[in-house]
Design a protein around this motif. Structure first.
Motif, mmCIF file in Angstrom:
data_model
loop_
_atom_site.group_PDB
_atom_site.id
_atom_site.type_symbol
_atom_site.label_atom_id
_atom_site.label_comp_id
_atom_site.label_asym_id
_atom_site.label_seq_id
_atom_site.Cartn_x
_atom_site.Cartn_y
_atom_site.Cartn_z
ATOM 1 N N TYR A 31 0.864 -1.189 0.000
ATOM 2 C CA TYR A 31 0.000 0.000 0.000
ATOM 3 C C TYR A 31 0.893 1.230 0.000
ATOM 4 N N PHE A 32 0.646 2.130 -0.953
ATOM 5 C CA PHE A 32 1.466 3.324 -1.102
ATOM 6 C C PHE A 32 0.601 4.578 -1.105
ATOM 7 N N PHE A 33 1.159 5.643 -0.557
ATOM 8 C CA PHE A 33 0.590 6.973 -0.711
ATOM 9 C C PHE A 33 1.394 7.685 -1.790
ATOM 10 N N VAL A 34 0.708 8.177 -2.808
ATOM 11 C CA VAL A 34 1.354 8.832 -3.945
ATOM 12 C C VAL A 34 1.129 10.337 -3.836
ATOM 13 N N ALA A 35 2.211 11.093 -3.704
ATOM 14 C CA ALA A 35 2.119 12.543 -3.540
ATOM 15 C C ALA A 35 1.771 13.211 -4.868
ATOM 16 N N VAL A 36 0.828 14.144 -4.815
ATOM 17 C CA VAL A 36 0.373 14.885 -5.995
ATOM 18 C C VAL A 36 0.746 16.353 -5.806
ATOM 19 N N SER A 37 1.213 16.998 -6.873
ATOM 20 C CA SER A 37 1.812 18.329 -6.752
ATOM 21 C C SER A 37 0.815 19.477 -6.720
ATOM 22 N N SER A 38 -0.412 19.267 -7.187
ATOM 23 C CA SER A 38 -1.375 20.373 -7.232
ATOM 24 C C SER A 38 -2.799 19.835 -7.175
ATOM 25 N N ARG A 39 -3.725 20.705 -6.814
ATOM 26 C CA ARG A 39 -5.138 20.329 -6.794
ATOM 27 C C ARG A 39 -5.607 19.924 -8.188
ATOM 28 N N LYS A 40 -5.161 20.654 -9.204
ATOM 29 C CA LYS A 40 -5.556 20.328 -10.577
ATOM 30 C C LYS A 40 -5.105 18.923 -10.959
ATOM 31 N N ASN A 41 -3.856 18.584 -10.629
ATOM 32 C CA ASN A 41 -3.362 17.250 -10.970
ATOM 33 C C ASN A 41 -4.104 16.161 -10.202
ATOM 34 N N LEU A 42 -4.455 16.449 -8.951
ATOM 35 C CA LEU A 42 -5.247 15.489 -8.181
ATOM 36 C C LEU A 42 -6.590 15.243 -8.855
ATOM 37 N N GLU A 43 -7.247 16.305 -9.277
ATOM 38 C CA GLU A 43 -8.556 16.164 -9.924
ATOM 39 C C GLU A 43 -8.456 15.335 -11.202
ATOM 40 N N LEU A 44 -7.366 15.515 -11.947
ATOM 41 C CA LEU A 44 -7.179 14.728 -13.170
ATOM 42 C C LEU A 44 -6.909 13.259 -12.845
ATOM 43 N N CYS A 45 -6.132 13.017 -11.800
ATOM 44 C CA CYS A 45 -5.875 11.633 -11.376
ATOM 45 C C CYS A 45 -7.176 10.934 -11.004
ATOM 46 N N VAL A 46 -8.016 11.634 -10.249
ATOM 47 C CA VAL A 46 -9.291 11.059 -9.806
ATOM 48 C C VAL A 46 -10.236 10.884 -10.992
ATOM 49 N N TYR A 91 -16.693 3.160 -3.681
ATOM 50 C CA TYR A 91 -16.668 4.047 -4.850
ATOM 51 C C TYR A 91 -17.718 3.561 -5.842
ATOM 52 N N ASP A 92 -18.699 4.407 -6.139
ATOM 53 C CA ASP A 92 -19.799 3.966 -7.007
ATOM 54 C C ASP A 92 -19.883 4.769 -8.302
ATOM 55 N N GLU A 93 -18.820 5.531 -8.608
ATOM 56 C CA GLU A 93 -18.800 6.301 -9.846
ATOM 57 C C GLU A 93 -17.900 5.618 -10.870
ATOM 58 N N THR A 94 -18.118 5.933 -12.127
ATOM 59 C CA THR A 94 -17.292 5.379 -13.195
ATOM 60 C C THR A 94 -16.275 6.420 -13.644
ATOM 61 N N ALA A 95 -15.013 6.043 -13.634
ATOM 62 C CA ALA A 95 -13.971 6.975 -14.071
ATOM 63 C C ALA A 95 -14.076 7.214 -15.570
ATOM 64 N N ASP A 96 -13.720 8.426 -15.995
ATOM 65 C CA ASP A 96 -13.702 8.738 -17.422
ATOM 66 C C ASP A 96 -12.577 7.966 -18.109
ATOM 67 N N ARG A 97 -12.774 7.689 -19.370
ATOM 68 C CA ARG A 97 -11.736 7.020 -20.155
ATOM 69 C C ARG A 97 -10.884 8.078 -20.852
ATOM 70 N N LEU A 98 -9.583 7.990 -20.685
ATOM 71 C CA LEU A 98 -8.672 8.913 -21.353
ATOM 72 C C LEU A 98 -8.280 8.307 -22.698
ATOM 73 N N ASP A 99 -8.793 8.878 -23.755
ATOM 74 C CA ASP A 99 -8.498 8.363 -25.093
ATOM 75 C C ASP A 99 -7.245 9.029 -25.642
ATOM 76 N N LEU A 100 -6.259 8.226 -25.940
ATOM 77 C CA LEU A 100 -5.032 8.711 -26.559
ATOM 78 C C LEU A 100 -4.954 8.177 -27.980
ATOM 79 N N ASN A 101 -4.335 8.953 -28.850
ATOM 80 C CA ASN A 101 -4.057 8.433 -30.182
ATOM 81 C C ASN A 101 -3.029 7.316 -30.070
ATOM 82 N N GLU A 102 -2.686 6.721 -31.157
ATOM 83 C CA GLU A 102 -1.717 5.631 -31.123
ATOM 84 C C GLU A 102 -0.433 6.088 -30.434
#
Length: 324
Positions: free
Chosen positions: A3-18, A143-154
């Motif tokens: 089990y690890f705690f992963v440090a996030v540098s900003s609120r914006k980056n945390l929101e994107l991770c979630v 957790y009962d929400e579905t995470a968004d899918r991040l679509d990347l090109n090839e």
């Protein structure tokens, strides 16, 4: 599973991770160290604003080539070094529990103590013990929400590798084989019950049940930090432990002194102190024996020819050899 705690540098980056159930680590030695240390099947929580955010299981890992302009995170430029950082090392996560809990809770004491003694978040990740994972598994709600899918090109993926040759270093593909990478290799080596049983036999601590032990990364103390801590996952009556100091090169007298100081601080329930290094002089071995410190040489033959090797190759080739 760890089990690890992963440090996030900003609120914006945390929101994107979630939002995307995704963890990303930079094109630096700390980034590749975290990526190598956290394995599929492990659990993580995000650490931001002195709070633990959510509980996830790691489902997959990828290192992405040419990730500088790939979403979801923006690049960052260090004011001091002027280096630009982006996030090629990624973990794909399954949300388990939704939580937003302060680290001042007793349940997070193991991680909070590490943070306080180390003076803040200067690391990308912190390993917690199984007691902390059990506590986090009872906080918040499912957790009962579905995470968004991040679509990347090839895109192309790669496996980061490590070398002892400075001239072959080329981040984010190739990094120096330094002490934190060795520590991660040893921790995962000893997390195998057979390897751990053999290790305990060689240091004369055979009474411990390997199935009830956990092998943890850095543990902060008042006078420094232990590189690897082996302890009972669920102490009952006694909290027995073993501490390990790791050095990539030749062991020195100061390493013996440092480990001896840690043994004193840990008290009577610390059953053994172990020093692991590439090589030992006769003088160092004699001093270690005098202070009842066990000594091991590590061998990773595959890396000695300078050819870059992956973390999995390091683990497969890794050996611990008792020396006296």
């Amino acid at each position: 599973m760890a089990y690890f705690f992963v440090a996030v540098s900003s609120r914006k980056n945390l929101e994107l991770c979630v939002k995307y159930a995704l963890a990303g680590f930079p094109n630096s030695i700390n980034g590749v160290w975290t990526f190598s240390e956290i394995q599929e099947g492990d659990f993580i929580s995000f650490l931001y604003g002195a709070k633990a955010h959510n509980l996830y299981r790691v489902e997959g890992k990828e290192a992405i080539k040419d990730a500088k302009n790939l979403p979801p995170w923006d690049t960052m430029t260090s004011k001091s070094s002027r280096k630009t950082y982006y996030f090629p090392f990624r973990l794909y996560l399954t949300p388990i529990r939704k939580l937003n809990e302060s680290l001042v809770r007793a349940e997070f004491a193991y991680v909070a103590e590490n943070l306080l003694l180390r003076g803040g978040y200067r690391k990308t990740h912190f390993q917690a013990d199984q007691t902390t994972l059990q506590s986090a598994s009872q906080l918040g709600e499912l957790y009962d929400e579905t995470a968004d899918r991040l679509d990347l090109n090839e895109y192309e993926i790669f496996m980061p590798s490590f070398t002892e040759s400075k001239g072959k270093v080329s981040p984010p593909e190739i990094f120096r084989f330094i002490e934190v990478i060795l520590q991660a290799t040893i921790r995962q080596h000893l997390s195998d019950e057979n390897n751990l049983a053999d290790f305990l036999y060689q240091i004369g601590v055979e009474t411990l049940d390997t199935s009830k032990l956990e092998v943890l990364g850095e543990k902060a103390l008042a006078e420094g930090h232990i590189d690897i801590l082996i302890k009972e996952a669920i102490p009952i009556g006694l909290a027995r432990k073993i501490i390990i100091e790791v050095k990539t090169g030749l062991a020195k007298l100061q390493d013996i002194s440092q480990l001896s100081m840690y043994l004193d601080e840990m008290g009577n329930e610390c059953l053994a102190g172990v020093l692991i290094a590439r090589d030992f002089s006769r003088k160092i071995l004699q001093e270690a024996k005098r202070q009842r410190i066990s000594t091991f040489e590590y061998k990773v033959d595959i890396i000695e020819n300078g050819v870059p090797v992956t973390f999995n190759e390091l683990k497969e080739d890794f050996q611990l050899i008792r020396v006296t």
